[in-house]
Design a protein around this motif. Structure first.
Motif, PDB file in Angstrom:
ATOM      1  N   MET A 295      77.790  59.396  51.436  1.00 58.09           N
ATOM      2  CA  MET A 295      77.851  57.956  51.602  1.00 58.09           C
ATOM      3  C   MET A 295      76.581  57.298  51.066  1.00 58.09           C
ATOM      4  N   LYS A 296      75.421  57.822  51.460  1.00 54.20           N
ATOM      5  CA  LYS A 296      74.156  57.212  51.074  1.00 54.20           C
ATOM      6  C   LYS A 296      73.964  57.240  49.553  1.00 54.20           C
ATOM      7  N   LYS A 297      74.329  58.350  48.923  1.00 55.09           N
ATOM      8  CA  LYS A 297      74.195  58.477  47.470  1.00 55.09           C
ATOM      9  C   LYS A 297      75.095  57.463  46.752  1.00 55.09           C
ATOM     10  N   GLU A 298      76.299  57.315  47.266  1.00 55.04           N
ATOM     11  CA  GLU A 298      77.257  56.370  46.692  1.00 55.04           C
ATOM     12  C   GLU A 298      76.732  54.932  46.797  1.00 55.04           C
ATOM     13  N   ILE A 299      76.180  54.589  47.958  1.00 54.86           N
ATOM     14  CA  ILE A 299      75.618  53.250  48.175  1.00 54.86           C
ATOM     15  C   ILE A 299      74.430  53.035  47.242  1.00 54.86           C
ATOM     16  N   GLN A 300      73.576  54.063  47.119  1.00 52.87           N
ATOM     17  CA  GLN A 300      72.391  53.951  46.271  1.00 52.87           C
ATOM     18  C   GLN A 300      72.770  53.716  44.815  1.00 52.87           C
ATOM     19  N   GLN A 301      73.830  54.374  44.334  1.00 52.17           N
ATOM     20  CA  GLN A 301      74.276  54.181  42.952  1.00 52.17           C
ATOM     21  C   GLN A 301      74.728  52.741  42.714  1.00 52.17           C
ATOM     22  N   ILE A 302      75.451  52.182  43.676  1.00 55.51           N
ATOM     23  CA  ILE A 302      75.905  50.787  43.555  1.00 55.51           C
ATOM     24  C   ILE A 302      74.698  49.851  43.576  1.00 55.51           C
ATOM     25  N   LEU A 303      73.756  50.107  44.502  1.00 58.21           N
ATOM     26  CA  LEU A 303      72.558  49.268  44.592  1.00 58.21           C
ATOM     27  C   LEU A 303      71.725  49.342  43.318  1.00 58.21           C
ATOM     28  N   ASP A 304      71.614  50.531  42.736  1.00 55.44           N
ATOM     29  CA  ASP A 304      70.827  50.680  41.502  1.00 55.44           C
ATOM     30  C   ASP A 304      71.388  49.810  40.391  1.00 55.44           C
ATOM     31  N   LYS A 305      72.706  49.761  40.260  1.00 52.94           N
ATOM     32  CA  LYS A 305      73.344  48.928  39.232  1.00 52.94           C
ATOM     33  C   LYS A 305      73.068  47.445  39.494  1.00 52.94           C
ATOM     34  N   LEU A 306      73.141  47.051  40.763  1.00 49.48           N
ATOM     35  CA  LEU A 306      72.879  45.655  41.119  1.00 49.48           C
ATOM     36  C   LEU A 306      71.422  45.282  40.843  1.00 49.48           C
ATOM     37  N   ARG A 307      70.518  46.187  41.178  1.00 50.27           N
ATOM     38  CA  ARG A 307      69.081  45.907  41.014  1.00 50.27           C
ATOM     39  C   ARG A 307      68.677  45.800  39.550  1.00 50.27           C
ATOM     40  N   LYS A 308      69.366  46.527  38.669  1.00 54.03           N
ATOM     41  CA  LYS A 308      69.044  46.441  37.245  1.00 54.03           C
ATOM     42  C   LYS A 308      69.331  45.042  36.708  1.00 54.03           C
ATOM     43  N   LYS A 309      70.447  44.475  37.138  1.00 58.68           N
ATOM     44  CA  LYS A 309      70.839  43.147  36.660  1.00 58.68           C
ATOM     45  C   LYS A 309      70.108  42.028  37.399  1.00 58.68           C
ATOM     46  N   HIS A 310      69.860  42.233  38.670  1.00 62.06           N
ATOM     47  CA  HIS A 310      69.237  41.210  39.526  1.00 62.06           C
ATOM     48  C   HIS A 310      68.170  41.875  40.390  1.00 62.06           C
ATOM     49  N   PRO A 311      66.970  42.082  39.820  1.00 64.81           N
ATOM     50  CA  PRO A 311      65.921  42.789  40.560  1.00 64.81           C
ATOM     51  C   PRO A 311      65.378  41.983  41.740  1.00 64.81           C
ATOM     52  N   THR A 312      64.826  42.708  42.685  1.00 65.72           N
ATOM     53  CA  THR A 312      64.162  42.110  43.840  1.00 65.72           C
ATOM     54  C   THR A 312      62.838  42.830  44.053  1.00 65.72           C
ATOM     55  N   LYS A 313      61.859  42.125  44.586  1.00 62.23           N
ATOM     56  CA  LYS A 313      60.558  42.736  44.838  1.00 62.23           C
ATOM     57  C   LYS A 313      60.508  43.400  46.217  1.00 62.23           C
ATOM     58  N   LEU A 314      61.576  43.243  46.976  1.00 59.27           N
ATOM     59  CA  LEU A 314      61.603  43.790  48.333  1.00 59.27           C
ATOM     60  C   LEU A 314      61.909  45.283  48.335  1.00 59.27           C
ATOM     61  N   SER A 315      61.339  45.992  49.288  1.00 57.17           N
ATOM     62  CA  SER A 315      61.662  47.404  49.501  1.00 57.17           C
ATOM     63  C   SER A 315      62.901  47.475  50.379  1.00 57.17           C
ATOM     64  N   MET A 316      63.782  48.431  50.068  1.00 57.15           N
ATOM     65  CA  MET A 316      65.019  48.561  50.839  1.00 57.15           C
ATOM     66  C   MET A 316      65.193  49.981  51.355  1.00 57.15           C
ATOM     67  N   MET A 317      65.796  50.073  52.519  1.00 56.41           N
ATOM     68  CA  MET A 317      66.154  51.367  53.095  1.00 56.41           C
ATOM     69  C   MET A 317      67.636  51.309  53.465  1.00 56.41           C
ATOM     70  N   ILE A 318      68.347  52.379  53.179  1.00 53.54           N
ATOM     71  CA  ILE A 318      69.767  52.466  53.529  1.00 53.54           C
ATOM     72  C   ILE A 318      69.893  53.238  54.830  1.00 53.54           C
ATOM     73  N   GLY A 319      70.644  52.679  55.761  1.00 50.88           N
ATOM     74  CA  GLY A 319      70.861  53.342  57.035  1.00 50.88           C
ATOM     75  C   GLY A 319      72.325  53.276  57.418  1.00 50.88           C
ATOM     76  N   HIS A 320      72.610  53.670  58.641  1.00 54.02           N
ATOM     77  CA  HIS A 320      73.982  53.551  59.139  1.00 54.02           C
ATOM     78  C   HIS A 320      73.934  53.023  60.570  1.00 54.02           C
ATOM     79  N   HIS A 321      75.003  52.366  60.953  1.00 53.42           N
ATOM     80  CA  HIS A 321      75.101  51.817  62.303  1.00 53.42           C
ATOM     81  C   HIS A 321      76.427  52.238  62.914  1.00 53.42           C
ATOM     82  N   ARG A 322      76.578  52.028  64.209  1.00 52.92           N
ATOM     83  CA  ARG A 322      77.771  52.492  64.913  1.00 52.92           C
ATOM     84  C   ARG A 322      78.679  51.376  65.405  1.00 52.92           C
ATOM     85  N   ASN A 323      78.355  50.151  65.048  1.00 51.35           N
ATOM     86  CA  ASN A 323      79.173  49.029  65.496  1.00 51.35           C
ATOM     87  C   ASN A 323      80.433  48.951  64.631  1.00 51.35           C
TER      88      ASN A 323
END
Length: 103
Positions: free
Chosen positions: A1-29
């Motif tokens: 799951m995390k790898k899949e999310i990271q791949q999508i985020l990488d594509k988004l960041r290339k087109k629309h970069p951000t200076k913020l640091s991001m961490m991917i997590g999971h929740h139970r809600n």
């Protein structure tokens, strides 16, 4: 799951970069697929593992894009809300701005 999310985020960041640091997590809600929280220059994007498995590829990309639009809003000094700025970002990425995702 995390790898899949990271791949999508990488594509988004290339087109629309951000200076913020991001961490991917999971929740139970089980009420929502994704969640985004900002703390200074750091963002946590989390997803529900159980609901993630039920999503189609399109829904996964839309869910990650939804949360990334919150990141871009936060990065531009806006609130992490479903306001006009966020809605315009979703449209720019090619999605109809919707709040919440039904699985």
């Amino acid at each position: 799951m995390k790898k899949e999310i990271q791949q999508i985020l990488d594509k988004l960041r290339k087109k629309h970069p951000t200076k913020l640091s991001m961490m991917i997590g999971h929740h139970r809600n089980d009420d929502y697929v994704g969640y985004c929280k900002g703390m200074g220059n750091f963002i946590i994007i989390s997803f529900n593992k159980k609901l993630w498995k039920l999503l189609s590829n399109y829904q996964k990309k839309k869910a990650v894009t939804h949360e990334y639009c919150h990141v871009l809003s936060y990065d531009n000094g806006k609130k992490m809300a479903h306001d006009t700025y966020w809605k315009n970002l979703m449209k720019r990425f090619g999605y109809k701005p919707s709040i919440g995702m039904r699985v």
